[in-house]
Write an enzyme that holds these catalytic residues in place. Structure first.
Site, short mmCIF file in Angstrom:
data_model
loop_
_atom_site.label_atom_id
_atom_site.label_comp_id
_atom_site.label_asym_id
_atom_site.label_seq_id
_atom_site.Cartn_x
_atom_site.Cartn_y
_atom_site.Cartn_z
N ALA A 285 0.84 -1.21 0.00
CA ALA A 285 0.00 0.00 0.00
C ALA A 285 0.87 1.25 0.00
CB ALA A 285 -0.87 -0.01 1.25
N GLU B 281 4.18 -4.74 7.43
CA GLU B 281 3.27 -3.74 8.01
C GLU B 281 3.58 -3.46 9.47
OE1 GLU B 281 2.43 -6.18 6.01
OE2 GLU B 281 0.80 -5.62 4.66
N GLU C 10 -0.13 -9.52 -0.32
CA GLU C 10 -1.54 -9.92 -0.09
C GLU C 10 -2.27 -10.09 -1.43
OE1 GLU C 10 -2.06 -6.73 2.92
OE2 GLU C 10 -3.05 -8.29 4.08
N GLY D 100 0.76 -5.13 1.20
CA GLY D 100 -0.40 -5.31 0.34
C GLY D 100 -0.04 -5.97 -0.99
#
Ligand SMILES: CC(C)(COP(=O)(O)OP(=O)(O)OC[C@H]1O[C@@H](n2cnc3c(N)ncnc32)[C@H](O)[C@@H]1OP(=O)(O)O)[C@@H](O)C(=O)NCCC(=O)NCCSC(=O)/C=C/CCCCCCCCCCCCC(=O)O
Length: 725
Positions: A60, A123, A103, A100
């Site tokens: 992200a 994260e 993910e 992310g």
């Protein structure tokens, strides 16, 4: 954004957001559009997701987390969309797949990685957790122990390890994109149910609850006050206890808690601060954007004491051939033995070990007592004893022997770079490189430019820091530079607190509870009290050069505590002598216990000097230690010694054990609020008017007066201030 292309039966979705394909709003929208387009096109039989420019995705967009309209759950539904596709989706992982990004790959039905790719869920290092269903999918894929390890530490793992864990299906040495398309074609028509991680059970671990209890205790121990590791743990534990959808709900709740926490803001600030300090500048106008570094093909280290040994080890690990020099054979042999031991240990931790480091090869690491062998090196790091006369003698010799372009670095924690440079015929090539002990472990390298240091020299030292995998921070020349200069008032307050009634363990406890790895007294015992004693003797603050009649607790009209000198006079140097501020089990021992002798000594000291013992609460301990350190930071900024508060914070996080989840001292001050820091300093300063470290700096006063501006605006208020440089 993401580019959609259709070739034969496989549609390609390429994540595109240079430099690291961070997942911005636009990228996510384009990814979603691409998936829907592929789904709607009957000629598309499979999908391949990859990243532009050899990088899958670094996750992200971190800047988005502090944007006014935060996007927490925006990625999870897209990962679900990928997984639920009726057409097989293959991830082609090159470069990095982090956060992310990984993910997204976990939502894919297959994962192919390049052998040099790295993967991770970092994260936690940003104060968050993998909030796009990663805490629920990863344990289902690689098992709870491995998933917990990755998620609570945030470590990046190489593709080879990812393959062993079952995180990827295949690794390739050549073209990852072609391999992924090949795989996509191969699996067309195969059932996708078994490839959907959300449908898989979490693999059982014998006695799961006992395992989790132990894991939680470990996570808590290592977190030292940082919230994210424990919440990461809780999210993974939810995967072991609940069905997928419920686990996802729990993950979202925990993610929201972290997202709005001050710790996440501090850690994200620290991430960008570390990158911002690479863009160095000096008040004279030199900067990273215009200065080019010189190549360093061969280096030399002078002095094989504790610091020199670590520096040699660092250079060998960075694959820089070098000459290690000592003054005589006895010290050389001692140093060589110690370096070899360090290198053996480092090699054991590395894949390929000693062969990769090649330190038995004299062409790569040569030990000598002959200065003449330094003729053709590109860079010398002098790491001898902190003694100006000795350093000047060495630099004089170096300027005669070394080739004209060689960069001459001095490893010093406080000495004047200009004075050292004055002993050479090339002050423009003299620079301070302050390593931290142990030098092969600690990440910080304080890089100190002198009055004449050239931009090329600074750029070369910064390049060296990167090669050594260190964080280089460029600072100006003053006593103690940035790190130690800010440390002096902190340690001074700690000692004053003892004089007034506190105890070493009480002061240490408060600062360790704040998050420091080690409190000031334990630190001083570890470093050796004799180091500071020698420096104070050199400065004429104690010892034979102290003028007769000097008051015991005053120097130059300011408050002074002779306590550390008195301990040294009694042979209490800290761990090395088995006693210092604490008592140790033996000389060289590491277990500190409060020493009744010291407590008695403190009480006699107070009686001798007529000091009334008082109870000092935790708030006063914390504020006096931290705010005096921060106050010095404002003075440093005002003098132009550092070009921004981020520099001070990066130095403190990487060199002084400042808890990263508090963002560094200057960030911490911004969270406390500058008017409050100022008010407290004013209060303490009134109570202790003979302590200059507590008198609020003019810059702090100014910032508080203009209404507590955000940290990133502080430096703009300096334009009217005078800079000493
Ligand atoms: C290993 C790296 C990737 C690369 O290292 P290196 O080669 O040394 O290069 P760097 O100097 O570190 O980086 C180069 C520049 O790139 C910037 N950078 C790097 N990563 C990011 C990132 N993730 N976001 C933004 N910018 C990034 C870096 O700052 C450098 O630029 P500059 O010099 O500062 O100018 C290394 O960079 C690295 O480790 N990166 C961090 C990896 C990481 O921690 N990833 C996890 C991120 S958190 C995450 O993924 C969380 C997921 C949970 C679910 C979240 C759901 C929300 C998703 C929606 C987000 C929408 C945002 C909205 C914004 C908008 O409005 O568009």
């Amino acid at each position: 954004m993401a580019q959609y292309a259709r070739g034969s039966a496989v549609a390609v979705i390429r994540l595109r957001n240079p430099p690291v394909n961070a997942l911005s709003r636009a990228v996510l929208q384009a990814l979603e559009d691409g998936l829907k387009k592929a789904d709607a096109d009957p000629s598309v039989k499979a999908v391949m997701i990859c990243g532009e420019n050899g990088k899958f995705s670094a996750g992200a967009d971190i800047r988005g987390f502090s944007a006014p309209k935060r996007l927490g759950g925006a990625l999870g539904p897209i990962v679900s969309l990928i997984e639920s596709s009726e057409k097989p989706v293959v991830a082609a992982i090159e470069g990095v797949a982090l956060g992310g990004g990984l993910e997204v790959a976990l939502g894919c039905h297959y994962r192919v990685a390049h052998v040099k790719a790295r993967m991770g869920l970092p994260e936690v290092t940003l104060g968050l957790l993998p909030g796009a269903e990663g805490t629920q999918r990863l344990p289902r894929l690689i098992g709870v122990p491995a998933a917990l390890d990755m998620i609570t530490t945030g470590k990046h793992i190489p593709a080879t390890e990812a393959l062993k864990l079952g995180l990827v299906d295949e690794i390739v040495e050549e073209n990852t994109i072609e391999a992924a398309i090949r795989l996509a074609n191969k699996v067309i028509g195969q059932p996708l149910g078994p490839r959907r991680l959300s449908l898989k059970p979490v693999p059982k671990v014998p006695n799961m609850e006992a395992f989790l209890d132990e894991a939680l205790a470990k996570v808590k121990r290592q977190a030292r006050g940082c919230l994210a590791p424990e919440l990461c743990f809780q999210a993974v534990r939810a995967a072991t206890r609940s069905p997928f959808a419920e686990g996802v709900r729990r993950e979202r709740e925990l993610f929201q808690v972290l997202l709005s926490s001050g710790q996440a803001q501090a850690l994200q600030y620290a991430f960008f601060a570390e990158r911002a300090v690479r863009r160095w500048a000096t008040p004279g106008g030199a900067s990273w954007s215009s200065a080019a570094p010189q190549p360093v093909r061969r280096a030399a280290v002078i002095g094989l004491g504790t610091m020199g040994r670590g520096i040699v080890t660092s250079l060998v690990k960075a694959n820089i051939p070098l000459v290690a020099l000592e003054q005589d054979l006895e010290n050389l042999n001692k140093g060589r033995k110690a370096v070899m031991l360090l290198l053996e240990r480092e090699a054991m931790k590395m894949e390929g070990g000693a062969q990769v480091l090649d330190f038995h090869n004299p062409a790569r690491l040569q030990f000598t007592v002959d200065f003449d062998l330094l003729r053709d090196v590109d860079l010398v790091i002098e790491a001898v004893f902190e003694n100006m006369a000795l350093k000047k003698e060495i630099f004089h010799k170096l300027s005669k022997i070394c080739k004209p372009g060689a960069l001459l670095c001095t490893n010093t924690s406080a000495l004047n770079i200009d004075e050292i440079a004055s002993a050479t015929n090339r002050p423009q090539q003299v620079i301070g490189t302050h390593f931290f002990s142990p030098a092969h472990v600690m990440r910080l390298l304080e890089i100190i430019y002198g009055r004449h240091t050239s931009p090329t020299a600074i750029a070369t030292a910064m390049q060296l820091a990167t090669a050594l995998k260190k964080v280089g921070v460029v600072v100006g020349n003053c006593f103690g530079f940035v790190g130690n200069r800010m440390m002096f008032p902190y340690v001074q307050q700690a000692v004053f607190l003892l004089e007034e009634g506190s105890r070493p363990d009480a002061v240490d406890q408060v600062l360790e509870d704040f998050g420091f790895k080690i409190g000031p007294f334990r630190m001083s015992d570890l470093a050796g009290l004799d180091v500071g004693w020698r420096s104070r003797k050199d400065q004429g603050l104690t010892g034979p050069s102290l003028p007769a009649g000097t008051p015991a607790r005053q120097r130059h009209g300011q408050r002074y505590s002779p306590l550390p000198d008195l301990l040294c006079e009694r042979g209490r140097f800290g761990q090395k002598t088995g006693k210092g501020w604490y008592l140790y089990e033996k000389a060289g021992g590491r277990t500190a216990t409060p020493d009744p002798w010291l407590l008695n000594f403190l009480s006699q000291y107070r009686d001798t000097h007529g000091i009334r013992t008082r109870f000092i609460d935790q708030e006063e301990i914390l504020e006096r230690c931290l705010f005096s350190l921060i106050n010095e930071g404002f003075a440093i900024l005002a003098e132009g010694i550092a070009s921004g508060p981020e520099h001070l914070d990066v130095i403190y996080i990487n060199g002084y054990g400042w808890p990263k989840h508090r963002g560094g001292p200057m960030f911490y001050a911004s969270t406390v609020g500058l008017p409050r820091v100022l008010a407290k300093l004013q209060k303490y300063s009134e109570a202790h008017p003979d302590v200059p470290g507590l008198q609020p700096s003019a810059f702090l006063k100014k910032l508080a007066a203009v209404g507590n501006p955000p940290l990133k605006e502080w430096m703009s208020y300096l334009s009217q201030q005078s800079s000493k440089l």
